[in-house]
Design an enzyme around this catalytic site. Sequence first.
Site, PDB file in Angstrom:
ATOM      1  N   ASP A   1      31.771 -63.017  27.537  1.00  0.00           N
ATOM      2  CA  ASP A   1      31.848 -61.872  28.232  1.00  0.00           C
ATOM      3  C   ASP A   1      33.281 -61.880  29.007  1.00  0.00           C
ATOM      4  OD1 ASP A   1      29.249 -61.061  27.230  1.00  0.00           O
ATOM      5  OD2 ASP A   1      28.294 -61.150  29.169  1.00  0.00           O
TER       6      ASP A   1
ATOM      7  N   HIS B   1      34.151 -63.754  34.798  1.00  0.00           N
ATOM      8  CA  HIS B   1      33.018 -63.386  34.446  1.00  0.00           C
ATOM      9  C   HIS B   1      31.927 -64.141  35.437  1.00  0.00           C
ATOM     10  CE1 HIS B   1      29.590 -61.010  33.008  1.00  0.00           C
ATOM     11  NE2 HIS B   1      29.364 -62.347  32.222  1.00  0.00           N
TER      12      HIS B   1
ATOM     13  N   HIS C   1      29.635 -58.850  23.591  1.00  0.00           N
ATOM     14  CA  HIS C   1      28.708 -57.319  23.327  1.00  0.00           C
ATOM     15  C   HIS C   1      29.577 -56.577  22.813  1.00  0.00           C
ATOM     16  CE1 HIS C   1      25.661 -58.345  26.685  1.00  0.00           C
ATOM     17  NE2 HIS C   1      26.692 -58.869  27.008  1.00  0.00           N
TER      18      HIS C   1
ATOM     19  N   ASP D   1      21.149 -63.258  28.724  1.00  0.00           N
ATOM     20  CA  ASP D   1      21.186 -62.635  27.522  1.00  0.00           C
ATOM     21  C   ASP D   1      22.159 -63.432  26.436  1.00  0.00           C
ATOM     22  OD1 ASP D   1      23.581 -62.151  29.199  1.00  0.00           O
ATOM     23  OD2 ASP D   1      23.855 -60.054  28.315  1.00  0.00           O
ATOM     24  N   HIS D   2      22.550 -64.442  26.958  1.00  0.00           N
ATOM     25  CA  HIS D   2      23.457 -65.150  25.972  1.00  0.00           C
ATOM     26  C   HIS D   2      22.598 -66.563  25.414  1.00  0.00           C
ATOM     27  CE1 HIS D   2      27.221 -62.855  26.007  1.00  0.00           C
ATOM     28  NE2 HIS D   2      26.611 -62.456  27.354  1.00  0.00           N
TER      29      HIS D   2
ATOM     30  N   HIS E   1      28.526 -69.132  28.312  1.00  0.00           N
ATOM     31  CA  HIS E   1      28.593 -69.321  29.796  1.00  0.00           C
ATOM     32  C   HIS E   1      27.029 -68.999  29.871  1.00  0.00           C
ATOM     33  CE1 HIS E   1      28.338 -64.726  28.649  1.00  0.00           C
ATOM     34  NE2 HIS E   1      27.811 -64.708  30.090  1.00  0.00           N
TER      35      HIS E   1
ATOM     36  N   HIS F   1      24.671 -66.974  31.348  1.00  0.00           N
ATOM     37  CA  HIS F   1      23.949 -65.798  31.469  1.00  0.00           C
ATOM     38  C   HIS F   1      22.682 -65.692  30.420  1.00  0.00           C
ATOM     39  CE1 HIS F   1      26.576 -63.286  34.255  1.00  0.00           C
ATOM     40  NE2 HIS F   1      26.146 -64.207  34.904  1.00  0.00           N
TER      41      HIS F   1
END
Length: 257
Positions: free
Chosen positions: A130, A113, A169, A58-59, A54, A56
Site C-alpha cells: 500500500d 502508510h 490494491h 486485508d493483507h 505490512h 494490515h
Amino acid sequence: MFVLPVPCLFDNFSYLLVDKTTRVCAIVDPCEYYPVVSALAEHQLKPESIFCTHHHRDHIDGIEDILEEYPGLPVYGHASDHGRIPALTHLLVDQEEVAVGRLNGKIYHTPGHTRGSSLYHFGDALFTGDTLFGAGCGRLFEGTAEEMYHSLARITELFAPEIKIYPGHDYTRANLEFAKSLEPANSAIIQRLEDEVAAANSAEGWAPSDLELELNTNPFLRCGKPAIHFAAQNVDPNMDGTPEEVFRIIRQMKDNA
C-alpha cells in the site's frame, strides 16, 4: 520468473512469485486463504515462503489458514511489524536479501502508510503493498507526509523506469480521475484513463503498470510539476512550496475527495 496475481476480497491482490525452474513460489500478501490455495493447486505450485508488505488485516488474513495447509512456511516482514503479523519468523531490515527458489531479491523499508511498510524487489517486479498504487499512493495511517514522500522518491531513485509495479490494491481508475482533476491537460493521464475504461470493458483483466507510466501519470510522484504545485497552492496559498509540502496537501485533497 513469473508473477501470478490472485484477486482477493473486493479490490486486493495477493501474488504468487514463481521460480519457473523449481516451480516453488512465495506468497506475497496472503489476503485470503481460499483464492491463494486455489491458485497454488490450479498451477501446481509449491509455496516456499510468505512475504508481507505490512501488517494490515486485508493483507495478512490468510496467513494462519495457509499455515494449517502448509505448516512450517517461513513468514517474512519488516522487523517493526514484530507482534503485528501472525507467525512472523523472519524479521527483516532495509535492503536485506531474500530468496525464492533460485531467485534473489531484497526488501526495502518504505514507511508512510504504516511504520513497517516495505517493498519486495525481484528482477523486473516490485511488490509495493500500500505504498505505491496505480496512479496513487496509500493513506498515511502511521507515518508522516514527509516520510511517505521520501519513500516514494526513493522508488524513483532506485528502480529503472521499466520495472513492473504490483500493488496491494487496484484503485487505478479512481486515482486517475483525481490525477486528471490536478492536471487536466496531461495527455498521458487522459490516455491512461481511456485505457483503464477500455480494459474494464474487455476480457483482458488487470495488468501491472511500470514506473515510467507512474512517473507520467501519478500525481504523488509529480509534486515538483507546476500544475501539481498550482493545485496545492490553490488549497493553501501560504504553503512553503517544497515538494514535501505539495505532497502533504494533495494527499489531504485525495483523502477528502
